[in-house]
Motif scaffolding. Structure first.
Motif, PDB file in Angstrom:
ATOM      1  N   GLN A  45       6.625  10.204  14.068  1.00  0.00           N
ATOM      2  CA  GLN A  45       7.695   9.312  13.632  1.00  0.00           C
ATOM      3  C   GLN A  45       7.182   7.883  13.553  1.00  0.00           C
ATOM      4  O   GLN A  45       6.590   7.364  14.493  1.00  0.00           O
ATOM      5  N   ASP A  46       7.401   7.254  12.419  1.00  0.00           N
ATOM      6  CA  ASP A  46       6.939   5.890  12.182  1.00  0.00           C
ATOM      7  C   ASP A  46       8.148   4.967  12.255  1.00  0.00           C
ATOM      8  O   ASP A  46       9.019   5.007  11.390  1.00  0.00           O
ATOM      9  N   LYS A  48       0.823  -1.217   0.000  1.00  0.00           N
ATOM     10  CA  LYS A  48       0.000   0.000   0.000  1.00  0.00           C
ATOM     11  C   LYS A  48       0.856   1.266   0.000  1.00  0.00           C
ATOM     12  O   LYS A  48       0.570   2.211  -0.722  1.00  0.00           O
ATOM     13  N   VAL A  49       1.929   1.269   0.783  1.00  0.00           N
ATOM     14  CA  VAL A  49       2.767   2.468   0.819  1.00  0.00           C
ATOM     15  C   VAL A  49       3.569   2.592  -0.482  1.00  0.00           C
ATOM     16  O   VAL A  49       3.775   3.698  -0.991  1.00  0.00           O
ATOM     17  N   LEU A  50       4.005   1.480  -1.056  1.00  0.00           N
ATOM     18  CA  LEU A  50       4.684   1.539  -2.358  1.00  0.00           C
ATOM     19  C   LEU A  50       3.744   2.055  -3.445  1.00  0.00           C
ATOM     20  O   LEU A  50       4.152   2.830  -4.319  1.00  0.00           O
ATOM     21  N   VAL A  66       7.039   5.495   4.363  1.00  0.00           N
ATOM     22  CA  VAL A  66       5.975   6.436   4.726  1.00  0.00           C
ATOM     23  C   VAL A  66       6.530   7.858   4.688  1.00  0.00           C
ATOM     24  O   VAL A  66       5.898   8.771   4.156  1.00  0.00           O
ATOM     25  N   GLU A  67       7.739   8.045   5.201  1.00  0.00           N
ATOM     26  CA  GLU A  67       8.356   9.374   5.177  1.00  0.00           C
ATOM     27  C   GLU A  67       8.629   9.824   3.744  1.00  0.00           C
ATOM     28  O   GLU A  67       8.444  10.998   3.401  1.00  0.00           O
ATOM     29  N   ASN A  93      -3.653   7.683   7.922  1.00  0.00           N
ATOM     30  CA  ASN A  93      -3.281   8.411   9.138  1.00  0.00           C
ATOM     31  C   ASN A  93      -1.774   8.580   9.253  1.00  0.00           C
ATOM     32  O   ASN A  93      -1.286   9.641   9.648  1.00  0.00           O
ATOM     33  N   ARG A  94      -1.015   7.554   8.905  1.00  0.00           N
ATOM     34  CA  ARG A  94       0.449   7.661   8.936  1.00  0.00           C
ATOM     35  C   ARG A  94       0.940   8.726   7.961  1.00  0.00           C
ATOM     36  O   ARG A  94       1.912   9.423   8.227  1.00  0.00           O
ATOM     37  N   LEU A  95       0.278   8.834   6.828  1.00  0.00           N
ATOM     38  CA  LEU A  95       0.686   9.819   5.826  1.00  0.00           C
ATOM     39  C   LEU A  95       0.255  11.234   6.193  1.00  0.00           C
ATOM     40  O   LEU A  95       0.927  12.203   5.866  1.00  0.00           O
TER      41      LEU A  95
END
Length: 87
Positions: free
Chosen positions: A55-56, A18-20, A64-65, A48-50
């Motif tokens: 800090q993840d 999903k993040v890729l 994510v960063e 939410n992380r995005l």
């Protein structure tokens, strides 16, 4: 307009995919010259992380960063969680 398809190698979990996908979508939008972007995903956790600059330290934290940094290049990026996937 345009279209994008890309292979993903060495997938270890669904959050990684999903993040890729979010990173690829942001790169595609940047390369196409889009400035007002709505990205939709089925993971409220990822959205939410995005959205929040916490800090993840998870296994996908660096990615994510990267997605956060790419999203700052657009004039207006809207993240939306669609569907019901908790992860």
């Amino acid at each position: 307009m345009g279209a994008l398809a890309a292979p993903v190698k060495e997938v270890t979990n669904s959050m990684l995919v999903k993040v890729l996908a979010a990173i690829k979508a942001l790169e595609f939008a940047r390369d196409m010259g889009f400035h007002d972007i709505v990205l939709e995903g089925d993971s409220k956790i990822l959205v939410n992380r995005l959205l929040y600059s916490i800090q993840d330290i998870s296994g996908v934290g660096v990615l994510v960063e990267e997605a956060r940094l790419l999203s700052r290049q657009g004039r207006r990026i809207t993240w939306a969680s669609m569907g019901c996937s908790p992860s």
